[in-house]
Each structure stands twice: as structure tokens, then as C-alpha cells.
Design an enzyme around this catalytic site. Structure first.
Site, mmCIF file in Angstrom:
data_model
loop_
_atom_site.group_PDB
_atom_site.id
_atom_site.type_symbol
_atom_site.label_atom_id
_atom_site.label_comp_id
_atom_site.label_asym_id
_atom_site.label_seq_id
_atom_site.Cartn_x
_atom_site.Cartn_y
_atom_site.Cartn_z
ATOM 1 N N GLU A 38 43.699 33.260 46.880
ATOM 2 C CA GLU A 38 43.309 32.059 46.122
ATOM 3 C C GLU A 38 44.554 31.376 45.537
ATOM 4 O OE1 GLU A 38 42.780 31.051 41.802
ATOM 5 O OE2 GLU A 38 41.546 32.813 42.225
ATOM 6 N N GLU A 111 50.458 38.030 35.307
ATOM 7 C CA GLU A 111 49.054 37.799 34.937
ATOM 8 C C GLU A 111 48.335 39.140 34.713
ATOM 9 O OE1 GLU A 111 45.018 35.833 36.898
ATOM 10 O OE2 GLU A 111 46.959 35.197 37.696
#
Length: 202
Positions: A38, A111
Site C-alpha cells: 500500500e 511507523e
């Protein structure tokens, strides 16, 4: 006044073992590939980031990955057709190289570490870990720093070619449209692909 579009594929974090439709062989991929893919879809061969192209048009664009699907979306009041051009272009033209994949590992690694420091997320993931023994729903959607280190362009292309097929995707559009006219615009931008057998997930 607002127009909204979402284009999703049935490929999420739980789809980590499947049968390659071209070879019939079992494929096991590292944890976090759907989420990694993604992230990489926005980067184009010409070096342009499609997210910035959409934002420059005044379009609010985003993407996300869940346990069972990945989605690309935007909302706007103007420039819908230009946004549709960009969305259908970048989702249908993956571009992965050793260099850009390695660069992304650092970004996604940060992240992951950020979520490591989030008590709510840790409570949720540990609860899933206690509830499920085998089910891959217990695996973090982003994977781990170690698991994403094993991702390379071959893995990404294999997953893209398996799961990003129109037969495994859904598009929803909301707004003041004439449905038939809009469908024609979408069909114009849809790349022809050979029929694909049903995806066999394990």
C-alpha cells in the site's frame, strides 16, 4: 457537492499464505507485505508521488490496510475526473526497485516503532495474541522490523499480480453522478487483464 471514491482489493495482513495461480505452488510471504505494498503504490516510475499530485489538485486522498483488505480513496468537490485519472493510473502501475523498497523499510520501521510505544495498540495486539493460537489475525498489520526486512520487489510484484486483479477488487463511488456515464469513464481507464482463477488462500 462532495464526491467520494474508494477502490479496494481483498488483500490484507491475514493473506500471508496462498497458492500461486501461475505455478500452483504454495507461497508464504513475510508479515506486513499488504501494508508495505500500500505504501509503495503511490511512487511512480517518473519519480512523482501520486499522493502529492492529488493533493495539488485540492483532493483529499489517502489509503489504508486492514486485516482483510487494502483500499485507496479520495474525496473532493472539484477535479474529480483528474483525480480518477491519477487513482486508476497509480493503482494499475506498480513500480518497485531494490532501492525504493529499501528506502521504504526505514519509513515503515519508524511507523512500527511508533506503535510499539502506543499502550492502546499494544493492549489490543496482546489481547489478539492471547485469543488466537494459529489465526494470522493476531499478527500486526504492519509486520515487524524483522519481517519487513525480508520484503523485496519480487515478493511485492507476486502479491500485486495475485491480488490486484479486477476480479478481486471493489470500487464504490458516491456523489452527483450519472451512473452510466461514470461507468464508461471508469471502463476507459481500466487496463485489460486476462481472466484469473479464484485466489486460493491458506
Amino acid at each position: 457537492q462532495k464526491k467520494y471514491i474508494i477502490w479496494a482489493t481483498k488483500f490484507g495482513s491475514i493473506d500471508n499464505t496462498f497458492i500461486d495461480s501461475t505455478t500452483g505452488e504454495k507461497v508464504v510471504i513475510p508479515d506486513g507485505v499488504a501494508h508495505f505494498l500500500e505504501h509503495k503504490m503511490f511512487e511512480q516510475k517518473n519519480g512523482v508521488d501520486s499522493l502529492y499530485v492529488l493533493m495539488a489538485l485540492g483532493i483529499d486522498a489517502n489509503a489504508y490496510t486492514t486485516n482483510d483488505h487494502t483500499a485507496y480513496l479520495f474525496e473532493c468537490t472539484d477535479h474529480f475526473e483528474e483525480g480518477l485519472d491519477e487513482l486508476m493510473d497509480y493503482v494499475q502501475h506498480p513500480y518497485f526497485t531494490d532501492e525504493n523498497v529499501e528506502k521504504e523499510k526505514g519509513i515503515i520501521g519508524q511507523e512500527i516503532k511508533m506503535y510499539d510505544d502506543d499502550p492502546g495498540w499494544q493492549l489490543y495486539m496482546n489481547a489478539l495474541d492471547c485469543m488466537y493460537k494459529e489465526n494470522p489475525i493476531k499478527i500486526d498489520i504492519a509486520g515487524t522490523v524483522e519481517s519487513i526486512s525480508k520484503i523485496d520487489p519480487d515478493v511485492l510484484y507476486k502479491c500485486y499480480n495475485t491480488f490486484y486483479h479486477p476480479s478481486n477488487m471493489t470500487m464504490v463511488v458516491c456523489g452527483d453522478f450519472e451512473p452510466e456515464k461514470l461507468l464508461e469513464e471508469i471502463k476507459k481507464r481500466l487496463l485489460p487483464k486476462e481472466n484469473q482463477a479464484d485466489i486460493k488462500r491458506i
